[in-house]
Design an enzyme around this catalytic site. Structure first.
Site, short mmCIF file in Angstrom:
data_model
loop_
_atom_site.label_atom_id
_atom_site.label_comp_id
_atom_site.label_asym_id
_atom_site.label_seq_id
_atom_site.Cartn_x
_atom_site.Cartn_y
_atom_site.Cartn_z
N CYS A 1 -7.38 -2.55 -16.59
CA CYS A 1 -5.99 -3.00 -16.45
C CYS A 1 -5.77 -4.41 -17.00
CB CYS A 1 -5.56 -2.97 -15.00
SG CYS A 1 -5.35 -1.30 -14.39
N1 COA Z 1 1.13 11.98 0.42
C1 COA Z 1 1.17 11.85 1.76
N2 COA Z 1 0.25 11.18 2.48
C2 COA Z 1 -0.79 10.65 1.81
C3 COA Z 1 -0.90 10.75 0.41
C4 COA Z 1 0.09 11.47 -0.28
N3 COA Z 1 0.06 11.62 -1.62
N4 COA Z 1 -2.03 10.10 0.02
C5 COA Z 1 -2.61 9.60 1.12
N5 COA Z 1 -1.86 9.93 2.23
C6 COA Z 1 -2.13 9.60 3.61
C7 COA Z 1 -3.62 9.47 3.87
O1 COA Z 1 -4.18 10.74 4.16
C8 COA Z 1 -3.65 8.53 5.06
O2 COA Z 1 -3.38 9.29 6.24
P1 COA Z 1 -4.13 8.92 7.62
O3 COA Z 1 -3.68 7.52 7.95
O4 COA Z 1 -3.59 9.97 8.56
O5 COA Z 1 -5.58 9.00 7.32
C9 COA Z 1 -2.44 7.63 4.84
O6 COA Z 1 -1.60 8.33 3.92
C10 COA Z 1 -2.83 6.29 4.24
O7 COA Z 1 -3.65 6.51 3.09
P2 COA Z 1 -4.22 5.33 2.21
O8 COA Z 1 -4.93 5.87 1.01
O9 COA Z 1 -4.99 4.39 3.10
O10 COA Z 1 -2.84 4.67 1.73
P3 COA Z 1 -2.51 3.19 1.34
O11 COA Z 1 -1.42 2.75 2.21
O12 COA Z 1 -3.72 2.33 1.20
O13 COA Z 1 -1.89 3.37 -0.12
C11 COA Z 1 -2.52 3.09 -2.43
C12 COA Z 1 -2.64 3.93 -1.17
C13 COA Z 1 -3.47 3.65 -3.46
C14 COA Z 1 -1.08 3.20 -2.94
C15 COA Z 1 -2.83 1.62 -2.11
O14 COA Z 1 -4.06 1.52 -1.44
C16 COA Z 1 -2.91 0.75 -3.35
O15 COA Z 1 -1.96 0.60 -4.09
N6 COA Z 1 -4.06 0.09 -3.57
C17 COA Z 1 -4.26 -0.78 -4.72
C18 COA Z 1 -4.21 0.05 -5.93
C19 COA Z 1 -4.51 -0.69 -7.17
O16 COA Z 1 -4.02 -1.76 -7.44
N7 COA Z 1 -5.33 -0.11 -7.97
C20 COA Z 1 -5.60 -0.64 -9.21
C21 COA Z 1 -5.60 0.48 -10.13
S1 COA Z 1 -5.50 -0.15 -11.73
#
Ligand code: COA
Length: 373
Positions: free
Chosen positions: A156
C-alpha cells in the site's frame, strides 16, 4: 541539487461498480451453496458453517459503500467469486499497463508534458501481473516515453515510496522528470469468499508526474520533503510468489491471496503512522497549524479519522482530510493519490499538505507538499 514539484496527477476509474448490497447478496448466495455442499460435515461438527455478511457491518467497520472493479460479473457469480480477466496474449498490452497508461496520459496532460520527454517510468504497485518484463517498461513503450522504467512493490505504500525514489533521482540530477504509475487490480488478489475481508478492495490506477521545480509556469505542488519507513510484520501477507505452481494445485491455499489480521493492523499501524507524520513534520520544520490538507491512505475511515485527529491535535474540519474510500474502497497504493488528485485544486499559493500511505511491510511513506499558484 534540484527542487522537485508534482505537476500532474491522473486517475483511471473502471466503469463497473459493485455496491455493498450487491456484494453481500453474492457472498451470502456463495455461503448458502457452500453450507449445502458441506451439510453432512457441518451436521457432524467437522466444519463450521459459513455465516452471512452484511452491508451494515461493512459500512460500520470500514466506511466503504461501493467499489470499482474491472470485472463485476465474475466477482458476483456465487459459483466463481473471482474476476473474469482472461490472460492477455503476449502481443497485447497487459491489464496493468493498459489502465496505467490511461492514468499516466491524464497526469502528463495536466502537467502539459510530452510523453517523448519522460525520463523515467516507475510502475509502483502492490502486486504485479507477471514477473517480467517489467510492467513499467511496457507502460514506457505504450506511452512512447524515453529514458528507462522499472517496477517496485511496497504494497500500500508503493506510490509514496515511488515518489521518494523518483524525487531523489530528480534532486540528484540523473533525470529531469518521472511518472510514478500505480495500477492496482486489487480484485484479482482479494479472496472474495472470505467474509472478514471480501468488502475491502477495489480497482483503479493513478499516476503522478514529477519534474524539476525550475521555470514552472502552471500551478504545481513543490515537494518540501519525503520520508519512508518500514518495520517487518506478517499481519498483512500474500504468499503468492514464484514458487507457486499451477492454480489447480494451489486453489485451496488461502494464503495465496490477501490475508490480514485486521485488528492487529489497526492497533499497530496507527501509532507508527502518527509518529512517522509527526517526525516528518518536525524534520521539515512545519507544524500542524501549517497543514491545510491530509491526503491519507484509504483503508478504513475510523483509522483515518484517528490519524487526522492525532496529526492536527483536533477533529479535522470537513474537507481537511478528504476520504474517497466510500466510493473506491481500499485501492492499496493508489488511495492517497486519488484523494490528492481529486481534492487539491482549491488550495492557494503557499498552502501545505501531506500525502501519507501505510500498509503491508509494515510500511509508511509521506510526502509534504506546498501549493505554488
Ligand atoms: N459481515 C458481518 N459481520 C462480520 C463480517 C461481515 N462481512 N466480517 C466480520 N464480521 C464479524 C466478525 O465475525 C466479528 O464477530 P464477533 O465479534 O461475533 O466475533 C465482528 O464482526 C468483528 O470482526 P472483526 O474482524 O474484529 O472486525 P473489525 O471491527 O476489526 O473490522 C476490519 C475489520 C478489517 C474492517 C478492520 O479490522 C480494519 O480495517 N483493519 C485495518 C485494515 C487495514 O488497514 N488493512 C490494511 C490493508 S492494506
Amino acid at each position: 541539487m534540484h527542487n522537485v514539484a508534482i505537476t500532474g496527477t491522473g486517475v483511471f476509474t473502471p466503469s463497473q461498480i459493485i455496491t455493498n448490497d450487491e456484494l453481500v447478496v453474492a457472498f451470502n448466495a456463495y455461503a448458502d451453496r457452500w453450507n449445502a455442499e458441506h451439510a453432512d460435515a457441518i451436521a457432524a461438527g467437522d466444519v463450521e458453517p459459513k455465516a452471512h455478511s452484511s452491508t451494515e457491518f461493512i459500512v460500520a467497520a470500514s466506511g466503504i459503500e461501493r467499489r470499482y472493479v474491472l470485472d463485476k460479473e465474475g466477482v458476483l457469480d456465487p459459483a466463481r467469486m473471482f474476476p473474469k480477466l482472461a490472460a492477455r496474449p503476449d502481443d497485447a498490452p497487459g491489464y496493468m499497463a493498459e489502465i496505467g497508461v490511461d492514468a499516466a496520459r491524464k497526469a502528463l496532460g495536466q502537467a502539459g508534458g510530452k510523453a517523448e520527454d519522460v525520463d523515467l517510468v516507475i510502475c509502483a504497485a502492490s502486486n504485479m501481473e507477471r514477473a517480467y518484463p517489467a510492467i513499467g517498461v511496457e507502460i514506457q513503450q505504450l506511452l512512447g516515453a524515453g529514458g528507462f522504467a522499472f517496477d517496485m512493490n511496497v504494497a500500500c505504500s508503493s506510490a509514496t515510496f515511488g515518489i521518494q525514489t523518483a524525487a531523489d533521482m530528480i534532486r540528484s540530477g540523473s533525470i529531469r522528470n518521472a511518472l510514478v504509475v500505480n495500477p492496482e487490480i486489487c480484485s484479482a488478489h482479494l479472496e472474495w469468499r472470505d467474509r472478514d475481508c471480501h468488502f475491502i478492495f477495489g480497482d483503479v490506477a493513478t499516476a503522478t508526474y514529477l519534474e524539476r521545480d525550475e521555470g514552472l509556469t502552471t500551478p504545481h505542488f513543490k515537494i518540501l520533503g519525503t520520508k519512508c519507513a518500514t518495520q517487518f510484520s506478517n499481519n498483512i501477507r500474500n504468499n503468492n510468489g514464484y514458487l507457486r505452481r499451477t492454480h489447480d494445485q494451489m486453489e485451496d491455499r488461502r494464503d495465496m491471496q490477501f490475508m490480514q489480521n485486521g485488528r492487529k493492523v489497526f492497533k499497530e499501524v496507527l501509532p507508527l503512522v502518527s509518529q512517522h507524520i509527526a517526525d516528518h513534520m518536525a524534520d521539515t520544520g512545519i507544524t500542524a497549524d501549517d497543514l491545510r490538507r491530509l491526503w491519507l491512505h484509504q483503508a478504513n475511515k475510523t483509522m483515518n479519522d484517528y490519524i487526522g485527529k492525532k496529526v492536527l491535535g483536533r477533529t479535522p474540519e470537513p474537507g481537511e482530510q478528504p476520504n474517497i474510500l466510500q466510493d473506491y474502497a481500499n485501492t492499496s497504493s493508489a488511495g492517497s493519490i486519488i484523494s490528492f488528485s481529486k481534492y487539491s485544486d482549491d488550495l492557494q499559493d503557499g498552502d501545505k499538505g501531506i500525502i501519507c500511505s501505510f500498509g503491508a511491510g509494515y510500511s509508511v511513506g509521506s510526502v509534504i507538499v506546498e501549493r505554488r499558484a
